[in-house]
Design an enzyme around this catalytic site. Structure first.
Site, PDB file in Angstrom:
ATOM      1  N   GLN A 143       5.247  64.124 -16.813  1.00  0.00           N
ATOM      2  CA  GLN A 143       5.215  62.717 -17.206  1.00  0.00           C
ATOM      3  C   GLN A 143       6.416  62.435 -18.099  1.00  0.00           C
ATOM      4  O   GLN A 143       6.707  63.198 -19.023  1.00  0.00           O
ATOM      5  CB  GLN A 143       3.912  62.418 -17.943  1.00  0.00           C
ATOM      6  CG  GLN A 143       2.676  62.648 -17.101  1.00  0.00           C
ATOM      7  CD  GLN A 143       1.392  62.577 -17.908  1.00  0.00           C
ATOM      8  OE1 GLN A 143       1.366  62.873 -19.081  1.00  0.00           O
ATOM      9  NE2 GLN A 143       0.308  62.187 -17.246  1.00  0.00           N
ATOM     10  N   GLN A 165       8.590  59.973 -13.092  1.00  0.00           N
ATOM     11  CA  GLN A 165       7.128  59.902 -13.106  1.00  0.00           C
ATOM     12  C   GLN A 165       6.662  59.070 -14.286  1.00  0.00           C
ATOM     13  O   GLN A 165       7.100  59.282 -15.419  1.00  0.00           O
ATOM     14  CB  GLN A 165       6.530  61.308 -13.197  1.00  0.00           C
ATOM     15  CG  GLN A 165       5.001  61.326 -13.173  1.00  0.00           C
ATOM     16  CD  GLN A 165       4.424  62.730 -13.067  1.00  0.00           C
ATOM     17  OE1 GLN A 165       5.112  63.650 -12.637  1.00  0.00           O
ATOM     18  NE2 GLN A 165       3.166  62.894 -13.430  1.00  0.00           N
ATOM     19  N   ASP A 166       5.760  58.095 -14.018  1.00  0.00           N
ATOM     20  CA  ASP A 166       5.195  57.231 -15.070  1.00  0.00           C
ATOM     21  C   ASP A 166       6.296  56.477 -15.822  1.00  0.00           C
ATOM     22  O   ASP A 166       6.275  56.380 -17.048  1.00  0.00           O
ATOM     23  CB  ASP A 166       4.352  58.058 -16.047  1.00  0.00           C
ATOM     24  CG  ASP A 166       3.247  58.824 -15.362  1.00  0.00           C
ATOM     25  OD1 ASP A 166       2.708  58.319 -14.367  1.00  0.00           O
ATOM     26  OD2 ASP A 166       2.925  59.939 -15.809  1.00  0.00           O
ATOM     27  N   ASP A 187       3.503  57.130  -9.545  1.00  0.00           N
ATOM     28  CA  ASP A 187       2.769  56.246 -10.462  1.00  0.00           C
ATOM     29  C   ASP A 187       3.726  55.576 -11.443  1.00  0.00           C
ATOM     30  O   ASP A 187       3.474  55.512 -12.644  1.00  0.00           O
ATOM     31  CB  ASP A 187       1.715  57.048 -11.243  1.00  0.00           C
ATOM     32  CG  ASP A 187       0.791  57.842 -10.334  1.00  0.00           C
ATOM     33  OD1 ASP A 187       0.512  57.375  -9.227  1.00  0.00           O
ATOM     34  OD2 ASP A 187       0.370  58.945 -10.742  1.00  0.00           O
ATOM     35  N   ARG A 243      -2.555  53.497  -6.352  1.00  0.00           N
ATOM     36  CA  ARG A 243      -3.757  54.325  -6.325  1.00  0.00           C
ATOM     37  C   ARG A 243      -4.480  54.137  -7.656  1.00  0.00           C
ATOM     38  O   ARG A 243      -3.860  53.822  -8.685  1.00  0.00           O
ATOM     39  CB  ARG A 243      -3.421  55.789  -6.056  1.00  0.00           C
ATOM     40  CG  ARG A 243      -2.453  56.437  -7.037  1.00  0.00           C
ATOM     41  CD  ARG A 243      -2.191  57.878  -6.648  1.00  0.00           C
ATOM     42  NE  ARG A 243      -1.362  58.592  -7.619  1.00  0.00           N
ATOM     43  CZ  ARG A 243      -1.179  59.901  -7.618  1.00  0.00           C
ATOM     44  NH1 ARG A 243      -1.788  60.654  -6.692  1.00  0.00           N
ATOM     45  NH2 ARG A 243      -0.415  60.483  -8.521  1.00  0.00           N
TER      46      ARG A 243
END
Length: 336
Positions: A143, A165-166, A187, A243
């Site tokens: 992350q 990521q993130d 994400d 998601r």
């Protein structure tokens, strides 16, 4: 005039005027009722030493706790290698650059604790950012948040938000993103904010099976969710639109261009079929090769005009009550 409709050249000229006029404005009545345009305290950050501060965090730290004045921190072009926090007790701060590609705030940090990684963490309410890049260069493998937004009533105009990521932890509160570029693979827009994305460009770096959103709404009583209006989705591989991080995750895309990067199924249940009954994923009048709904998961929603209406305007975030115009009058801080 909103920054989103002001060309970069015009904005640079405006900033030159603001900088030269600040001395005069410091002697004028900042709260004069004869002037209809909003005013702000002006602080300048310049790495060359020609401003009030060389570091962005130093300028933020100089703002008094429980501040009640609009404070415009003008950041001159440069690459600022800083890990920045706008604390909760310092509302009404704007960070403004002249061009997002030349005014970059960057750091490199990844890890398993999401909230420890942001390059910039906005914890204060009534925050604004204009024409800045927020970047986390950590890359794949953990992350790595470029921007965390955990304050209420925050707005971002013409910004670039970059990681893998993130990327954007759109965490808590009401938020507005206008003409922003957001890039990542996994994400890369996540959290439990109530947010409107207006004319934003979302770019997926995922080669296979990435996810653009992971909205975290965990209860039907929570008034949160993401609405994407007139946006553009591009990428290098394939990705789903979202998601469910939370069981009641809520995301809507409307009037948006979807390239072939968007997988035919559109959405994913994150290996938890029970969330198919509670997540709300909607689409309305999108276009482009990735917008076809013929193979969409059966538990997503193709919205009617009546169903889509609540998601399509600033009323979704009560924005007309708190989104403010660009300041046009400036003064020096009395607390410097």
């Amino acid at each position: 005039m909103e920054m989103a409709t002001l060309g970069s050249c015009g904005f640079i000229l405006w900033l030159v005027f603001a900088s030269s006029a600040v001395t005069f404005l410091a002697t004028s009545a900042a709260g004069s009722s004869s002037l209809n345009s909003p005013s702000a305290i002006l602080i300048q950050v310049d790495q060359s030493g020609k401003g009030d501060y060389k570091k962005i965090q130093d300028a933020i730290d100089a703002v008094p706790s429980n501040n009640v004045d609009q404070v415009y921190i003008l950041i001159k072009p440069g690459i600022y290698r800083e890990k920045i926090v706008v604390p909760a007790d310092k509302p009404y701060i704007t960070l403004g650059g002249t061009d997002a590609t030349s005014t970059v705030i960057t750091w490199s940090m990844g890890g398993s604790n999401l909230v420890e990684t942001p390059t910039v963490a906005v914890l204060a309410s009534n925050f604004v950012a204009r024409y800045l890049t927020f970047q986390n260069t950590y890359g794949a493998g953990a992350q790595a948040v470029a921007l965390q937004v955990a304050g209420d009533k925050a707005a971002f105009y013409g910004c670039r938000i970059l990681s893998y990521q993130d990327t954007l932890l759109d965490d808590v509160g009401r938020h507005y993103y206008s003409n922003c570029y957001i890039e990542g693979a996994i994400d890369f827009i996540c959290g439990n904010g109530l947010s409107l994305y207006d004319k934003c460009h979302l770019h997926s770096l995922s080669d296979v099976q990435g996810a653009i959103t992971a909205q975290q709404r965990s209860s039907p009583t929570e008034d949160t969710g993401y609405s994407f209006i007139n946006c553009k989705i591009t990428g290098v591989g394939t990705s789903v639109l979202g998601r469910p991080w939370g069981a009641y995750s809520r995301v809507v895309f409307a009037y948006s261009y979807m390239s072939k990067v968007v997988l035919p199924q559109g959405w994913d249940d994150w290996n938890d079929p029970s969330k198919q009954k509670t997540a709300f994923y909607g689409e309305y009048r999108n276009y482009g090769p990735g917008s076809s709904v013929t193979e969409r998961v059966r538990w997503s929603h193709q919205l009617t005009s009546i169903e889509a209406a609540p998601f399509l305007t600033k009323s979704w975030i009560n924005g007309r009550e708190w989104l403010k115009p660009l300041p046009t009058r400036f003064r020096k801080p009395s607390w410097k």
